[in-house]
Scaffold this motif. Structure first.
Motif, PDB file in Angstrom:
ATOM      1  N   ARG A 219       0.806  -1.219   0.000  1.00 40.79           N
ATOM      2  CA  ARG A 219       0.000   0.000   0.000  1.00 40.79           C
ATOM      3  C   ARG A 219       0.838   1.268   0.000  1.00 40.79           C
ATOM      4  O   ARG A 219       0.510   2.245  -0.698  1.00 40.79           O
ATOM      5  N   HIS A 220       1.943   1.280   0.748  1.00 41.68           N
ATOM      6  CA  HIS A 220       2.641   2.537   1.012  1.00 41.68           C
ATOM      7  C   HIS A 220       4.094   2.571   0.551  1.00 41.68           C
ATOM      8  O   HIS A 220       4.744   3.612   0.687  1.00 41.68           O
ATOM      9  N   TYR A 221       4.629   1.477   0.017  1.00 36.87           N
ATOM     10  CA  TYR A 221       6.061   1.454  -0.306  1.00 36.87           C
ATOM     11  C   TYR A 221       6.318   0.989  -1.735  1.00 36.87           C
ATOM     12  O   TYR A 221       7.252   0.256  -2.004  1.00 36.87           O
ATOM     13  N   ARG A 222       5.466   1.471  -2.637  1.00 29.30           N
ATOM     14  CA  ARG A 222       5.689   1.183  -4.047  1.00 29.30           C
ATOM     15  C   ARG A 222       6.727   2.135  -4.659  1.00 29.30           C
ATOM     16  O   ARG A 222       7.253   1.853  -5.731  1.00 29.30           O
ATOM     17  N   GLN A 223       6.974   3.252  -3.987  1.00 32.03           N
ATOM     18  CA  GLN A 223       7.961   4.220  -4.461  1.00 32.03           C
ATOM     19  C   GLN A 223       9.269   4.027  -3.703  1.00 32.03           C
ATOM     20  O   GLN A 223       9.360   3.213  -2.776  1.00 32.03           O
ATOM     21  N   GLY A 224      10.254   4.795  -4.033  1.00 33.45           N
ATOM     22  CA  GLY A 224      11.530   4.725  -3.346  1.00 33.45           C
ATOM     23  C   GLY A 224      12.212   3.383  -3.576  1.00 33.45           C
ATOM     24  O   GLY A 224      12.290   2.870  -4.687  1.00 33.45           O
TER      25      GLY A 224
ATOM     26  N   VAL B  41      -0.682   6.612  10.055  1.00 33.20           N
ATOM     27  CA  VAL B  41       0.551   7.401   9.918  1.00 33.20           C
ATOM     28  C   VAL B  41       1.112   7.265   8.509  1.00 33.20           C
ATOM     29  O   VAL B  41       1.495   8.259   7.867  1.00 33.20           O
ATOM     30  N   MET B  42       1.150   6.034   7.983  1.00 29.74           N
ATOM     31  CA  MET B  42       1.699   5.815   6.642  1.00 29.74           C
ATOM     32  C   MET B  42       0.809   6.427   5.568  1.00 29.74           C
ATOM     33  O   MET B  42       1.312   6.940   4.558  1.00 29.74           O
ATOM     34  N   GLU B  43      -0.489   6.399   5.779  1.00 32.67           N
ATOM     35  CA  GLU B  43      -1.402   7.005   4.806  1.00 32.67           C
ATOM     36  C   GLU B  43      -1.204   8.512   4.766  1.00 32.67           C
ATOM     37  O   GLU B  43      -1.154   9.122   3.681  1.00 32.67           O
TER      38      GLU B  43
END
Length: 591
Positions: free
Chosen positions: A392-397, A530-532
């Protein structure tokens, strides 16, 4: 001297009460309690006195309109050894009554043999051949499945011989201030079994200590219980074919009892030979002390298939090593009759030497049940939680970098949820194969488990047939996959909650498990929020940076800063959720 007769209405077996009720004479019909009103039936004797070998007529009498379906009756001493059943029944209406041969003595108890309504009865009983003291008849009478009267007594039948042997049953003591010490003696002067694993003695939920002296094994026991605590000696880790020694306490009614487990139930046996008996109930705990001979008279059951019935004896020699069971539970109101324990019993992990000073531990759950719980906790608290936030939150970087033709976030997600699916499947198979059936205590938990297993299979199949990135169905698949995943994760949270509320587990375990569950749910929601928030702020920041500057270096520095923050959040989440998972495993493995 006085001899009492007891009449007891017992389990509504249409063919008569089972021989295992010879001492309790108590029907356990859906936890029904005995009636507190006056019994409509009385026991009258043809004589107030007796001599050896004399026949006495016993009358069971009630009003003309009142009948009963089942009953038991026996005779025993008023003083001394009040357990041993005395005399034999020689004449009775055998069309609907029959005798039992309790503890190998022929025809010493009478019960019904069918469910036909019965009114007044006339019975003939023959006294023992030697003087045994004053006697009383005791009976239990059952009129319906849930209505019965127990401990109904005749007048005392007086022994006129004056030379009676009253037996060797030792008197019980109710010590108001027990001085039982587990902290100062366990592992030093006595061997002990302590529960749960992390307790040290006085803080335990249940414990038993033991040491040998003068051909006796001396025991001290305690448990947080409302009615009884019991220790069992077994050749294996399964209930059945075990000897038990139990302490009961209900107000001032205290006992130490010897018993035998033919299967998943307990038959009370004679206690003669057990000495130094003390039992007390205090502050919600039962404490007791007693000594049992290392070698004791054998336990006796009866083979009713032979004619006449023949006794079957079994000897439990405490010089051998045994697996020890510890169980605790309730007693029926105004009795010393033990009910079936609801909470699972403790079973030692190893055989116990009763002459050692070793501190033994055990668990209320078998290895396969522990494996079932641990696999579920690891799969859904740790692996699925981590797999979800990565997708959900770590597709980038760092997640956007390629490795072997695929983005790293996808590889992490696939391996994490794939391993979770394997753990879930093994856990599901274990419980169904080993439990061998449906349990009344875990219905909601089991239904959720089946639904979760089905959803896990659907998720795995969906991952295999997912549309290509350019397909029009890809957005639909992504939404369905994410929604089903979230719903399954939520269902597992409910499943874990209900697992820790199962009444088979002790209250301390359920409370600890609930706290872990609550902290896990709050923590998971907190970090996902927090991640959202961070993800949305990151997107806004990236868009703003792009509008104000075309400087690539500025954009790269902004991205690096955003990634560092994201990585710190992920690390904190991993540490947090790993700690909670370990706590969840402790909630299973410490009990």
């Amino acid at each position: 001297m006085e001899l009492f007769f007891y009449l007891v209405v017992v389990q509504s077996f249409s063919e008569g009460a089972p021989s295992g009720t010879c001492l309790t004479m108590f029907p356990k019909h859906d936890l029904a309690e005995k009636m507190s009103t006056t019994c409509p039936f009385t026991i009258r004797l043809s004589s107030e006195t007796y001599t050896p070998s004399q026949e006495i007529t016993v009358f069971i009498e009630g009003s003309a309109e009142k009948t009963f379906k089942g009953f038991q009756i026996r005779a025993h001493r008023v003083k001394g050894d009040t357990e041993t059943i005395m005399g034999t029944f020689t004449d009775f209406p055998d069309e609907y009554l029959k005798t039992l041969s309790c503890f190998g003595e022929l025809h010493n108890m009478l019960t019904h043999k069918d469910a036909v309504d019965k009114g007044n009865l006339t019975l003939t009983w023959k006294a023992p051949d030697v003087p045994v003291g004053d006697l009383v008849f005791t009976a239990t009478i059952l009129t319906t499945f849930a209505e019965f009267w127990g401990d109904e007594k005749s007048d005392v039948l007086v022994d006129t011989s004056g030379t009676a042997n009253l037996g060797d049953l030792e008197k019980m003591h109710n010590q108001m201030h027990p001085d039982i010490d587990f902290v100062g003696t366990c592992g030093k002067t006595k061997g002990c079994v302590l529960f749960p694993r992390h307790c040290m003695g006085d803080d335990c939920l249940a414990a038993v200590s033991f040491h040998t002296h003068d051909d006796y094994v001396h025991f001290e026991m305690m448990a947080k219980a409302e009615g009884y605590v019991s220790v069992g000696f077994s050749d294996d880790k399964l209930m059945g074919d075990d000897e038990t020694l139990s302490c009961t306490a209900q107000d001032l009614r205290v006992t130490v009892q010897r018993g035998y487990n033919p299967a998943l139930y307990n038959d009370r046996q004679y206690t003669v030979g057990v000495v130094n008996m003390t039992t007390v109930q205090k502050d919600g705990y039962i404490y007791c002390r007693f000594a049992r001979p290392i070698v004791m008279p054998p336990l006796v059951s009866v083979n009713y298939t032979s004619d006449p019935p023949t006794p079957i004896t079994q000897t439990f020699d405490l010089s051998k090593d045994w697996y020890l069971f510890l169980a605790w539970g309730y007693t029926f109101a105004d009795t010393d009759v033990m009910g079936k324990h609801i909470e699972l019993p403790l079973v030692t992990g190893d055989r116990v030497s009763l002459s050692s000073t070793t501190v033994y531990r055990g668990s209320i759950m078998s290895k396969w049940l522990q494996a079932h719980g641990c696999l579920t906790v690891i799969a859904w608290m740790l692996l699925v939680g981590l797999g979800t936030v990565v997708a959900r939150h770590y597709r980038q970087g760092i997640g956007a970098k390629m490795a072997r033709g695929q983005k790293r976030w996808f590889q992490f997600h696939r391996w994490l949820v794939g391993l979770a699916a394997v753990f879930t499947s093994v856990s599901f198979i274990l419980i169904f194969v080993k439990l061998g059936g449906w349990s009344e205590y875990v219905t909601v938990h089991a239904y959720l488990g089946i639904a979760i297993m089905a959803a896990t299979v659907l998720q795995a199949l969906g991952g295999l047939i997912r549309p290509s990135p350019t397909s029009k169905m890809r957005p639909v698949f992504n939404w369905l996959h994410r929604t089903l995943g979230k719903l399954t994760h939520a269902a597992t949270a409910a499943e874990i909650y209900f697992a820790f509320q199962v009444p088979l587990f002790p209250d301390a375990m359920r409370k600890f498990g609930f706290i872990v569950f609550l902290v896990w749910v709050v923590t998971q929601l907190f970090w996902e929020i927090v991640m959202e928030i961070r993800s949305r702020q990151s997107k806004k920041s990236s868009a703003a940076d792009y509008e104000v500057s075309y400087n690539v270096k500025i954009e790269e520095k902004s991205a690096e800063k955003t990634n560092r923050v994201a990585n710190v959040i992920l690390l904190l989440y991993i540490l947090n959720i790993t700690g909670i998972t370990v706590a969840g495993l402790c909630a299973i493995l410490l009990f």
